[in-house]
Scaffold this motif. Sequence first.
Motif, PDB file in Angstrom:
ATOM      1  N   ALA A  95       0.811  -1.208   0.000  1.00 46.76           N
ATOM      2  CA  ALA A  95       0.000   0.000   0.000  1.00 46.76           C
ATOM      3  C   ALA A  95       0.848   1.263   0.000  1.00 46.76           C
ATOM      4  O   ALA A  95       0.302   2.363  -0.034  1.00 46.76           O
ATOM      5  N   GLU A  96       2.164   1.097   0.045  1.00 46.04           N
ATOM      6  CA  GLU A  96       3.117   2.211   0.050  1.00 46.04           C
ATOM      7  C   GLU A  96       2.854   3.176   1.205  1.00 46.04           C
ATOM      8  O   GLU A  96       2.695   4.375   1.027  1.00 46.04           O
ATOM      9  N   LEU A  97       2.833   2.616   2.403  1.00 48.57           N
ATOM     10  CA  LEU A  97       2.592   3.409   3.601  1.00 48.57           C
ATOM     11  C   LEU A  97       3.874   3.521   4.419  1.00 48.57           C
ATOM     12  O   LEU A  97       4.493   2.513   4.741  1.00 48.57           O
ATOM     13  N   PRO A  98       4.280   4.737   4.758  1.00 50.70           N
ATOM     14  CA  PRO A  98       5.515   4.931   5.514  1.00 50.70           C
ATOM     15  C   PRO A  98       5.324   4.663   7.008  1.00 50.70           C
ATOM     16  O   PRO A  98       4.534   5.332   7.674  1.00 50.70           O
ATOM     17  N   VAL A  99       6.020   3.667   7.513  1.00 48.48           N
ATOM     18  CA  VAL A  99       6.004   3.330   8.933  1.00 48.48           C
ATOM     19  C   VAL A  99       7.430   2.952   9.338  1.00 48.48           C
ATOM     20  O   VAL A  99       8.142   2.307   8.564  1.00 48.48           O
ATOM     21  N   VAL A 100       7.854   3.364  10.530  1.00 45.51           N
ATOM     22  CA  VAL A 100       9.149   2.952  11.058  1.00 45.51           C
ATOM     23  C   VAL A 100       8.928   1.787  12.013  1.00 45.51           C
ATOM     24  O   VAL A 100       8.076   1.858  12.910  1.00 45.51           O
ATOM     25  N   VAL A 101       9.686   0.726  11.791  1.00 42.80           N
ATOM     26  CA  VAL A 101       9.574  -0.500  12.583  1.00 42.80           C
ATOM     27  C   VAL A 101      10.923  -0.770  13.238  1.00 42.80           C
ATOM     28  O   VAL A 101      11.971  -0.573  12.618  1.00 42.80           O
ATOM     29  N   VAL A 102      10.902  -1.218  14.486  1.00 44.80           N
ATOM     30  CA  VAL A 102      12.129  -1.542  15.208  1.00 44.80           C
ATOM     31  C   VAL A 102      12.093  -3.007  15.609  1.00 44.80           C
ATOM     32  O   VAL A 102      11.081  -3.486  16.130  1.00 44.80           O
ATOM     33  N   LEU A 135      11.873  -4.131   2.657  1.00 50.95           N
ATOM     34  CA  LEU A 135      11.973  -3.075   3.654  1.00 50.95           C
ATOM     35  C   LEU A 135      13.365  -2.480   3.587  1.00 50.95           C
ATOM     36  O   LEU A 135      14.344  -3.214   3.396  1.00 50.95           O
ATOM     37  N   LEU A 136      13.487  -1.174   3.741  1.00 56.14           N
ATOM     38  CA  LEU A 136      14.805  -0.602   3.976  1.00 56.14           C
ATOM     39  C   LEU A 136      15.207  -0.983   5.390  1.00 56.14           C
ATOM     40  O   LEU A 136      14.406  -0.853   6.333  1.00 56.14           O
ATOM     41  N   VAL A 137      16.439  -1.465   5.556  1.00 58.17           N
ATOM     42  CA  VAL A 137      16.896  -1.957   6.857  1.00 58.17           C
ATOM     43  C   VAL A 137      18.181  -1.238   7.255  1.00 58.17           C
ATOM     44  O   VAL A 137      19.186  -1.324   6.546  1.00 58.17           O
ATOM     45  N   LEU A 138      18.131  -0.525   8.381  1.00 56.56           N
ATOM     46  CA  LEU A 138      19.284   0.192   8.907  1.00 56.56           C
ATOM     47  C   LEU A 138      19.812  -0.535  10.135  1.00 56.56           C
ATOM     48  O   LEU A 138      19.036  -0.925  11.009  1.00 56.56           O
ATOM     49  N   ALA A 139      21.155  -0.692  10.198  1.00 58.15           N
ATOM     50  CA  ALA A 139      21.777  -1.465  11.275  1.00 58.15           C
ATOM     51  C   ALA A 139      22.760  -0.606  12.059  1.00 58.15           C
ATOM     52  O   ALA A 139      23.919  -0.456  11.658  1.00 58.15           O
ATOM     53  N   PRO A 140      22.339  -0.014  13.177  1.00 62.03           N
ATOM     54  CA  PRO A 140      23.256   0.759  14.012  1.00 62.03           C
ATOM     55  C   PRO A 140      24.246  -0.145  14.742  1.00 62.03           C
ATOM     56  O   PRO A 140      23.984  -1.334  14.940  1.00 62.03           O
ATOM     57  N   SER A 141      25.393   0.441  15.151  1.00 61.63           N
ATOM     58  CA  SER A 141      26.385  -0.325  15.891  1.00 61.63           C
ATOM     59  C   SER A 141      26.743   0.328  17.226  1.00 61.63           C
ATOM     60  O   SER A 141      27.594  -0.178  17.938  1.00 61.63           O
ATOM     61  N   LYS A 142      26.107   1.453  17.545  1.00 67.60           N
ATOM     62  CA  LYS A 142      26.349   2.119  18.822  1.00 67.60           C
ATOM     63  C   LYS A 142      25.141   2.971  19.160  1.00 67.60           C
ATOM     64  O   LYS A 142      24.265   3.212  18.315  1.00 67.60           O
ATOM     65  N   GLY A 143      25.121   3.430  20.414  1.00 67.16           N
ATOM     66  CA  GLY A 143      23.970   4.170  20.888  1.00 67.16           C
ATOM     67  C   GLY A 143      23.661   5.404  20.079  1.00 67.16           C
ATOM     68  O   GLY A 143      22.494   5.700  19.798  1.00 67.16           O
ATOM     69  N   GLN A 144      24.689   6.162  19.694  1.00 68.68           N
ATOM     70  CA  GLN A 144      24.456   7.374  18.919  1.00 68.68           C
ATOM     71  C   GLN A 144      23.784   7.054  17.596  1.00 68.68           C
ATOM     72  O   GLN A 144      22.916   7.807  17.127  1.00 68.68           O
ATOM     73  N   GLU A 145      24.151   5.932  17.005  1.00 70.23           N
ATOM     74  CA  GLU A 145      23.524   5.548  15.738  1.00 70.23           C
ATOM     75  C   GLU A 145      22.099   5.046  15.944  1.00 70.23           C
ATOM     76  O   GLU A 145      21.262   5.185  15.042  1.00 70.23           O
ATOM     77  N   MET A 146      21.802   4.470  17.094  1.00 72.84           N
ATOM     78  CA  MET A 146      20.413   4.109  17.390  1.00 72.84           C
ATOM     79  C   MET A 146      19.547   5.366  17.296  1.00 72.84           C
ATOM     80  O   MET A 146      18.419   5.326  16.785  1.00 72.84           O
ATOM     81  N   ALA A 157      11.303   6.668   5.179  1.00 71.92           N
ATOM     82  CA  ALA A 157       9.960   6.097   5.036  1.00 71.92           C
ATOM     83  C   ALA A 157       9.055   7.031   4.249  1.00 71.92           C
ATOM     84  O   ALA A 157       8.307   6.599   3.362  1.00 71.92           O
ATOM     85  N   ASP A 158       9.131   8.332   4.566  1.00 74.62           N
ATOM     86  CA  ASP A 158       8.312   9.299   3.826  1.00 74.62           C
ATOM     87  C   ASP A 158       8.798   9.466   2.395  1.00 74.62           C
ATOM     88  O   ASP A 158       7.999   9.614   1.466  1.00 74.62           O
ATOM     89  N   LYS A 159      10.109   9.461   2.203  1.00 73.21           N
ATOM     90  CA  LYS A 159      10.669   9.672   0.868  1.00 73.21           C
ATOM     91  C   LYS A 159      10.231   8.574  -0.096  1.00 73.21           C
ATOM     92  O   LYS A 159       9.858   8.843  -1.251  1.00 73.21           O
ATOM     93  N   TYR A 160      10.274   7.327   0.374  1.00 73.32           N
ATOM     94  CA  TYR A 160       9.987   6.205  -0.518  1.00 73.32           C
ATOM     95  C   TYR A 160       8.606   5.589  -0.287  1.00 73.32           C
ATOM     96  O   TYR A 160       8.267   4.632  -0.974  1.00 73.32           O
ATOM     97  N   ARG A 161       7.844   6.145   0.665  1.00 79.55           N
ATOM     98  CA  ARG A 161       6.545   5.569   0.994  1.00 79.55           C
ATOM     99  C   ARG A 161       6.668   4.064   1.173  1.00 79.55           C
ATOM    100  O   ARG A 161       6.017   3.265   0.497  1.00 79.55           O
ATOM    101  N   ASN A 162       7.503   3.705   2.159  1.00 77.74           N
ATOM    102  CA  ASN A 162       7.811   2.302   2.393  1.00 77.74           C
ATOM    103  C   ASN A 162       8.167   2.123   3.858  1.00 77.74           C
ATOM    104  O   ASN A 162       8.758   3.022   4.466  1.00 77.74           O
ATOM    105  N   PRO A 163       7.855   0.976   4.446  1.00 76.96           N
ATOM    106  CA  PRO A 163       8.318   0.726   5.811  1.00 76.96           C
ATOM    107  C   PRO A 163       9.842   0.700   5.874  1.00 76.96           C
ATOM    108  O   PRO A 163      10.508   0.186   4.967  1.00 76.96           O
ATOM    109  N   VAL A 164      10.386   1.249   6.940  1.00 75.00           N
ATOM    110  CA  VAL A 164      11.827   1.235   7.191  1.00 75.00           C
ATOM    111  C   VAL A 164      12.056   0.563   8.536  1.00 75.00           C
ATOM    112  O   VAL A 164      11.381   0.885   9.520  1.00 75.00           O
ATOM    113  N   LEU A 165      13.016  -0.355   8.571  1.00 78.03           N
ATOM    114  CA  LEU A 165      13.283  -1.147   9.767  1.00 78.03           C
ATOM    115  C   LEU A 165      14.611  -0.750  10.397  1.00 78.03           C
ATOM    116  O   LEU A 165      15.627  -0.637   9.710  1.00 78.03           O
ATOM    117  N   ILE A 166      14.605  -0.548  11.712  1.00 76.46           N
ATOM    118  CA  ILE A 166      15.826  -0.431  12.501  1.00 76.46           C
ATOM    119  C   ILE A 166      16.087  -1.807  13.092  1.00 76.46           C
ATOM    120  O   ILE A 166      15.279  -2.316  13.885  1.00 76.46           O
TER     121      ILE A 166
END
Length: 356
Positions: A95-102, A135-146, A157-166
């Motif tokens: 449905a091309e809905l922007p949501v951030v998932v962790v 899903l776009l998937v971002l992988a932090p390696s330290k607290g600042q990147e979280m 998520a807004d740019k691509y109208r797609n869920p993005v996963l941390i």
Amino acid sequence: MKKKLIKGNEAIAEAAIKAGCKLFFGYPITPSTEIVEYLSKHLPKAGGTLLQGEDEIASINMCYGAACTGARVMTASSSPGYSLKQEGLSYLAAAELPVVVVNINRTGPGLGGLGPCQSDYFQCTKGGGHGDYRLLVLAPSKGQEMYDYTLAAFDLADKYRNPVLILADGFLGQMMEPIVLKDRPDAELPVKDWVTDGCLGRAKRKIASYSLTNEIGEQNNLYWEGKYQAIREQEQRWEEFRTDDADYLIAAYGTCARIAKTVVLQARARGIKLGLVRPITLWPFPEKAFAPYRGKVKGVLTVELNTGQMIEDVRLALECSVPVSLHRRLGGMLPHEDEVLAALIQQFNIPLDREV
């Protein structure tokens, strides 16, 4: 700028508020629960609402409905709970809905345990639910990147109208580090003229994913394929550490990448020219990062908290031009720097210039 000593989970929650998240739907599960706890206290102060769904299935479908309004929406869970969200994630992508998932990854399979793990890599990067979606998937390696990657996730998520996963492991979620609570950088985001605001005829198209004919179904899938290809070209992200003259590479993300940086320094102290390539986007996988090393390094060691999952993408990115081996720990155990270095030396039969 002032720093605040907080857990990685709390850094994600604070970044969501800074990014303008107004709606959170989720269900508490260790080791991600601090995200729900923090937002339940602080999100209402910022004009937002948190609702604990009866389960993870309900929560992800609440995200679907809320995202249709154009609001910034988020959910968070850990491995078994993330599994329950898969059907909803497929619908969100279609449905091309922007949501951030962790997903604060814990051990498995089944209930597993509460220790840090990276065994959800396949599930998170290859789809997880039904159909051809990503899903776009971002992988932090330290607290600042979280914190920083959560800010970025809402914009992506807004740019691509797609869920993005941390995607992070339980170690990163629970560890406390000093974090700079920066404001969200300005980003040029598309106008949300697709939202369902109750005004008949104003939305450019209906929000749906069902294809009434096979011909329309094929057209839709070709459209999504083109969209994901554009993301693959534009959003590959990675970090390189001491790779300029490297004879060998470690490939690692998340907590393993933190450990790998020390391994690189220890190896160089023993005369081994070792470097690190750290994928930041697990999807799109940073193939461009590995391309320059095809046929040029003597070996690559992936370090993972699973039985070997990212190693498949590393091999594909290198087009089987370089030997790729694996060092892994399981069940919540973290590798020690010494054992990683020993595995590198043993698996690639590396001669040593000197001992330390």
